[in-house]
Scaffold this active site. Structure first.
Site, short mmCIF file in Angstrom:
data_model
loop_
_atom_site.label_atom_id
_atom_site.label_comp_id
_atom_site.label_asym_id
_atom_site.label_seq_id
_atom_site.Cartn_x
_atom_site.Cartn_y
_atom_site.Cartn_z
N GLY A 73 0.83 -1.19 0.00
CA GLY A 73 0.00 0.00 0.00
C GLY A 73 0.86 1.24 0.00
O GLY A 73 1.50 1.56 -0.99
N ARG A 74 0.86 1.94 1.13
CA ARG A 74 1.60 3.20 1.28
C ARG A 74 1.18 4.21 0.22
O ARG A 74 2.01 4.79 -0.47
CB ARG A 74 3.10 2.96 1.25
CG ARG A 74 3.60 2.18 2.43
CD ARG A 74 5.10 2.04 2.44
NE ARG A 74 5.52 1.44 3.69
CZ ARG A 74 6.75 1.00 3.90
NH1 ARG A 74 7.66 1.10 2.98
NH2 ARG A 74 7.06 0.46 5.05
N HIS A 75 -0.14 4.38 0.11
CA HIS A 75 -0.69 5.36 -0.83
C HIS A 75 -2.13 5.68 -0.46
O HIS A 75 -2.71 5.04 0.40
CB HIS A 75 -0.63 4.82 -2.27
CG HIS A 75 -1.46 3.60 -2.50
ND1 HIS A 75 -0.95 2.32 -2.39
CD2 HIS A 75 -2.76 3.45 -2.83
CE1 HIS A 75 -1.92 1.45 -2.63
NE2 HIS A 75 -3.03 2.11 -2.90
N ALA A 76 -2.67 6.67 -1.14
CA ALA A 76 -4.09 7.03 -1.05
C ALA A 76 -4.59 7.17 -2.48
O ALA A 76 -3.81 7.28 -3.42
CB ALA A 76 -4.27 8.34 -0.29
N ARG A 124 -3.43 4.38 3.15
CA ARG A 124 -3.44 3.01 3.66
C ARG A 124 -2.06 2.39 3.52
O ARG A 124 -1.36 2.60 2.54
CB ARG A 124 -4.49 2.15 2.96
CG ARG A 124 -4.21 1.65 1.56
CD ARG A 124 -4.55 2.57 0.40
NE ARG A 124 -5.67 3.43 0.55
CZ ARG A 124 -6.88 3.22 0.06
NH1 ARG A 124 -7.09 2.16 -0.67
NH2 ARG A 124 -7.84 4.08 0.23
#
Length: 145
Positions: A47-50, A95
């Site tokens: 993830g590590r993004h929106a 997230r």
């Protein structure tokens, strides 16, 4: 941050269990894409993004995973470990996924097709965008300097 879990109705008997995912019944959006994660290595963070426009429903079909979620008001950790429960991930929610169990299979339903331009991959950029903050470099860009 309000966490929205969706309880999915189980159907079953001595032969086993079944859960149906249906658009506008227990999935609150048009389903345009489905993907799943599996065989995630120990210690890996995903993830590590929106997403600016994308809505998703995540379901651990097997195993467990921890989500670190942030809508700009501060991070909240949520464990997903029940195949009869979905986690609704709305627009503009950062997230990060971690602590995948060895047997984890995470299925995700989305209301949009893949669009790399919908991703925000820098947390500081996400916070600026979600909170509508203007920083000196943003003001200078707006003024054409």
């Amino acid at each position: 941050m309000e966490i929205e879990r969706i309880q999915l109705q189980k159907h079953g008997d001595n032969r086993g269990m079944l859960i149906a995912l249906e658009q506008d019944r227990n999935v609150p959006f048009e389903i345009r894409r489905v993907y799943y994660l599996f065989a995630t290595k120990s210690g890996v963070h995903r993830g590590r993004h929106a997403h600016r426009r994308l809505n998703q429903l995540a379901v651990t079909v097997r195993g467990s995973v921890t989500f670190l979620l942030d809508d700009g008001s501060g991070p909240v950790a949520v464990v997903l470990n029940d195949p009869s429960q979905g986690l609704l991930l709305g627009r503009m929610v950062w997230r990060e996924l971690y602590d995948f169990s060895e047997d984890c299979v995470l299925m995700v339903l989305a209301d949009q097709l893949y669009d790399r331009n919908d991703y925000i991959t820098d947390y500081a950029d996400f916070l600026r965008e979600v909170n509508g903050a203007m920083y000196p470099q943003d003001v200078a860009a707006c003024l054409g300097r």
